[in-house]
Design an enzyme around this catalytic site. Structure first.
Site, PDB file in Angstrom:
ATOM      1  N   GLY A  11      -6.853 -14.261 -43.115  1.00 32.52           N
ATOM      2  CA  GLY A  11      -5.480 -15.219 -43.195  1.00 32.52           C
ATOM      3  C   GLY A  11      -4.412 -14.474 -42.615  1.00 32.52           C
ATOM      4  O   GLY A  11      -4.253 -13.274 -43.124  1.00 32.52           O
ATOM      5  N   ARG A  72     -11.974 -15.192 -38.745  1.00 31.81           N
ATOM      6  CA  ARG A  72     -12.790 -14.735 -39.843  1.00 31.81           C
ATOM      7  C   ARG A  72     -14.030 -14.776 -39.109  1.00 31.81           C
ATOM      8  O   ARG A  72     -14.495 -15.847 -38.591  1.00 31.81           O
ATOM      9  CB  ARG A  72     -12.862 -15.525 -40.836  1.00 31.81           C
ATOM     10  CG  ARG A  72     -11.457 -15.445 -41.716  1.00 31.81           C
ATOM     11  CD  ARG A  72     -11.557 -16.136 -43.316  1.00 31.81           C
ATOM     12  NE  ARG A  72     -10.496 -15.879 -44.078  1.00 31.81           N
ATOM     13  CZ  ARG A  72      -9.478 -16.600 -44.458  1.00 31.81           C
ATOM     14  NH1 ARG A  72      -9.720 -18.064 -43.449  1.00 31.81           N
ATOM     15  NH2 ARG A  72      -8.420 -16.843 -45.269  1.00 31.81           N
ATOM     16  N   ASP A 103      -8.957  -7.313 -47.893  1.00 31.98           N
ATOM     17  CA  ASP A 103      -9.987  -6.662 -48.181  1.00 31.98           C
ATOM     18  C   ASP A 103     -11.427  -6.865 -47.542  1.00 31.98           C
ATOM     19  O   ASP A 103     -12.133  -5.884 -47.204  1.00 31.98           O
ATOM     20  CB  ASP A 103     -10.114  -6.320 -49.725  1.00 31.98           C
ATOM     21  CG  ASP A 103     -10.488  -7.734 -50.223  1.00 31.98           C
ATOM     22  OD1 ASP A 103     -10.228  -8.724 -49.556  1.00 31.98           O
ATOM     23  OD2 ASP A 103     -10.394  -7.654 -51.605  1.00 31.98           O
ATOM     24  N   THR A 125      -1.827  -9.696 -46.259  1.00 38.05           N
ATOM     25  CA  THR A 125      -2.130 -10.973 -47.022  1.00 38.05           C
ATOM     26  C   THR A 125      -0.984 -11.399 -47.920  1.00 38.05           C
ATOM     27  O   THR A 125      -0.252 -10.784 -48.484  1.00 38.05           O
ATOM     28  CB  THR A 125      -3.411 -10.761 -47.646  1.00 38.05           C
ATOM     29  OG1 THR A 125      -3.650 -11.869 -48.592  1.00 38.05           O
ATOM     30  CG2 THR A 125      -3.521  -9.631 -48.615  1.00 38.05           C
ATOM     31  N   ASP A 127      -1.429 -12.965 -50.314  1.00 39.21           N
ATOM     32  CA  ASP A 127      -2.000 -13.093 -51.817  1.00 39.21           C
ATOM     33  C   ASP A 127      -1.624 -11.791 -52.667  1.00 39.21           C
ATOM     34  O   ASP A 127      -1.811 -11.554 -53.833  1.00 39.21           O
ATOM     35  CB  ASP A 127      -3.477 -13.253 -51.832  1.00 39.21           C
ATOM     36  CG  ASP A 127      -3.776 -14.576 -51.204  1.00 39.21           C
ATOM     37  OD1 ASP A 127      -2.963 -15.432 -51.294  1.00 39.21           O
ATOM     38  OD2 ASP A 127      -5.121 -14.856 -51.080  1.00 39.21           O
ATOM     39  N   ASP A 129      -3.343  -9.541 -53.105  1.00 36.24           N
ATOM     40  CA  ASP A 129      -4.564  -8.855 -53.785  1.00 36.24           C
ATOM     41  C   ASP A 129      -5.343  -7.802 -53.582  1.00 36.24           C
ATOM     42  O   ASP A 129      -6.609  -7.629 -53.714  1.00 36.24           O
ATOM     43  CB  ASP A 129      -5.247 -10.076 -54.025  1.00 36.24           C
ATOM     44  CG  ASP A 129      -5.980 -10.557 -52.611  1.00 36.24           C
ATOM     45  OD1 ASP A 129      -5.567 -10.435 -51.735  1.00 36.24           O
ATOM     46  OD2 ASP A 129      -6.720 -11.416 -52.838  1.00 36.24           O
ATOM     47  N   ARG A 171      -6.725 -17.738 -54.133  1.00 37.44           N
ATOM     48  CA  ARG A 171      -7.911 -18.219 -54.577  1.00 37.44           C
ATOM     49  C   ARG A 171      -8.610 -17.221 -55.650  1.00 37.44           C
ATOM     50  O   ARG A 171      -8.975 -17.615 -56.607  1.00 37.44           O
ATOM     51  CB  ARG A 171      -8.862 -18.248 -53.350  1.00 37.44           C
ATOM     52  CG  ARG A 171      -9.708 -19.393 -53.296  1.00 37.44           C
ATOM     53  CD  ARG A 171     -10.779 -19.531 -52.141  1.00 37.44           C
ATOM     54  NE  ARG A 171     -10.310 -18.704 -50.840  1.00 37.44           N
ATOM     55  CZ  ARG A 171     -10.385 -19.059 -49.686  1.00 37.44           C
ATOM     56  NH1 ARG A 171     -10.913 -20.418 -49.518  1.00 37.44           N
ATOM     57  NH2 ARG A 171     -10.184 -18.448 -48.662  1.00 37.44           N
TER      58      ARG A 171
HETATM   59  O1  F6P Z   1      -4.634 -15.616 -46.939  1.00 40.81           O
HETATM   60  C1  F6P Z   1      -5.345 -15.661 -48.127  1.00 40.81           C
HETATM   61  C2  F6P Z   1      -5.326 -17.076 -48.576  1.00 40.81           C
HETATM   62  O2  F6P Z   1      -3.745 -17.471 -48.165  1.00 40.81           O
HETATM   63  C3  F6P Z   1      -5.682 -17.789 -50.039  1.00 40.81           C
HETATM   64  O3  F6P Z   1      -4.758 -17.662 -50.970  1.00 40.81           O
HETATM   65  C4  F6P Z   1      -6.249 -19.062 -49.526  1.00 40.81           C
HETATM   66  O4  F6P Z   1      -7.055 -19.328 -50.609  1.00 40.81           O
HETATM   67  C5  F6P Z   1      -6.719 -18.956 -48.062  1.00 40.81           C
HETATM   68  O5  F6P Z   1      -6.000 -17.832 -47.432  1.00 40.81           O
HETATM   69  C6  F6P Z   1      -6.893 -20.097 -47.302  1.00 40.81           C
HETATM   70  O6  F6P Z   1      -7.066 -19.733 -45.857  1.00 40.81           O
HETATM   71  P1  F6P Z   1      -7.766 -20.467 -44.942  1.00 40.81           P
HETATM   72  O7  F6P Z   1      -7.202 -22.148 -45.395  1.00 40.81           O
HETATM   73  O8  F6P Z   1      -7.259 -20.019 -43.733  1.00 40.81           O
HETATM   74  O9  F6P Z   1      -9.052 -20.516 -45.135  1.00 40.81           O
END
Ligand code: F6P
Length: 329
Positions: A11, A72, A103, A125, A127, A129, A171
């Site tokens: 992300g 990804r 990660d 990120t 998040d 995290d 998430r």
């Molecule tokens: O980058 C992490 C994040 O923002 C999470 O909090 C979220 O669940 C996810 O990306 C959503 O990403 P995408 O819609 O790009 O799969």
């Protein structure tokens, strides 16, 4: 002349561009050839890259997203994909790669490092995290975006004396929800890391505050906490809005903030930390050091072995949560 490369993966996060800029400029200023790999590991396997110079990264420090694009890749997690990437590195003389991402991206960096390609991870990120770091690139900007959006929701919430439930990203982690929840004065904050009970943690709190004269309510829910709502028989935040209307009699609305949280011009903090981390990572590679993750702990930039970093644990500060619950009433 050394050749190093940089990619962004997973992300995107505001500040990634500042990190790319720092890697490129540090590399060029120290006599290296710097390649920009497009679309993360997918682009690496496809050999989608170009040589960058000082001017390739002009005019990006203030831009959200990533000029190198992000992706990804499932294929990259296979041995075949990994071998493709290694061949591309060899063909292009790449001696090391700065991997900016979360990660999942670091696991890819670890696997490449084990196979002889030096990699250094930079935590990017929203998040926050990543276990070895107090802070990840993009987190501050995302927090400010959430605060700004919820402040707007609050205006209409107050005018109609409603309850507004806002779902924010995260998430698996509640850092965004917890700190944004404090910043917007949320009556309840639901997090993936902390068990909650709808009756005590939402309904009772609303009733108590109603008795003190409060007429509008903001509830912040982390994406990862919505599953726990379902376990308690509530279908997501829309279900929670209906449940509150039915049981408390306060008109309620649900809003999923979504990807607006990932965009926007990076804050000062994200630009500065991303610049410091990107430069630090490039220096490690220029010194021939790989298999590291750059981190920030107590305002200091440092680095860890990737495997060690991936095995670390980090937990949400429960005291902050307790404070939030004590004062948002
Ligand atoms: O980058 C992490 C994040 O923002 C999470 O909090 C979220 O669940 C996810 O990306 C959503 O990403 P995408 O819609 O790009 O799969």
């Amino acid at each position: 002349m050394k050749t190093i490369a940089v990619l962004t993966s997973g992300g995107d996060a505001p500040g990634m561009n500042a990190a790319v800029r720092a890697v490129v400029r540090t590399g060029c200023e120290n006599g290296a050839r710097v390649l920009g790999i497009r679309r993360g590991y997918a682009g690496l396997m496809a050999g989608d890259m170009y040589e960058m110079n000082l001017r390739s990264v002009s005019d990006i420090i203030h831009r959200g997203g990533t000029m190198l694009y992000s992706a990804r890749s499932k294929e990259f997690t296979t041995e075949e994909g990994m071998q493709k990437a290694i061949s591309v590195c060899k063909e292009n003389g790449i001696e090391g790669i700065v991997v900016i991402g979360g990660d999942g991206s670091f696991r890819g960096a670890r696997d490449l490092s084990v196979r002889g390609i030096n990699c250094v991870g930079v935590p990017g990120t929203i998040d926050n995290d990543i276990t070895c770091c107090d802070y990840t690139i993009g987190y501050d900007t995302a927090l400010n975006t959430i605060m700004d959006m919820v402040d707007r929701i609050r205006d209409t919430c107050e005018s109609h004396e409603r309850c507004n439930i806002v779902e924010v990203m995260g998430r698996r982690a509640g850092y965004l929800a917890l700190n944004a929840g404090i910043a917007v004065g949320a009556t309840s904050i639901l997090l993936p890391e902390i068990d909650f009970d709808i009756q005590t943690d939402i309904m009772d709190r609303m009733r108590r505050t109603q008795k003190t004269g409060k007429k509008h309510f903001i509830i912040v829910v982390a994406e990862g906490a919505t599953e726990k709502l379902v376990e308690q028989g509530i279908s997501g935040i829309s279900g929670l809005a209906r449940f509150i209307e039915h049981n408390i009699g306060v008109e309620s609305r649900a809003t999923v903030l979504g990807h607006v949280q990932r965009g926007g011009s990076p804050s000062v903090k994200d630009r500065v930390i991303a610049s410091r981390m990107g430069s630090y990572a490039a220096h490690l590679l220029l010194d021939g050091v790989g298999n590291r993750v750059v981190a920030m702990q107590k305002e200091e930039i440092l680095d860890f072995d990737i495997v060690e970093a991936l095995n670390m644990t980090k937990s949400l500060d429960k005291d902050i949560y307790r404070t939030a619950m004590e004062i948002s009433i």
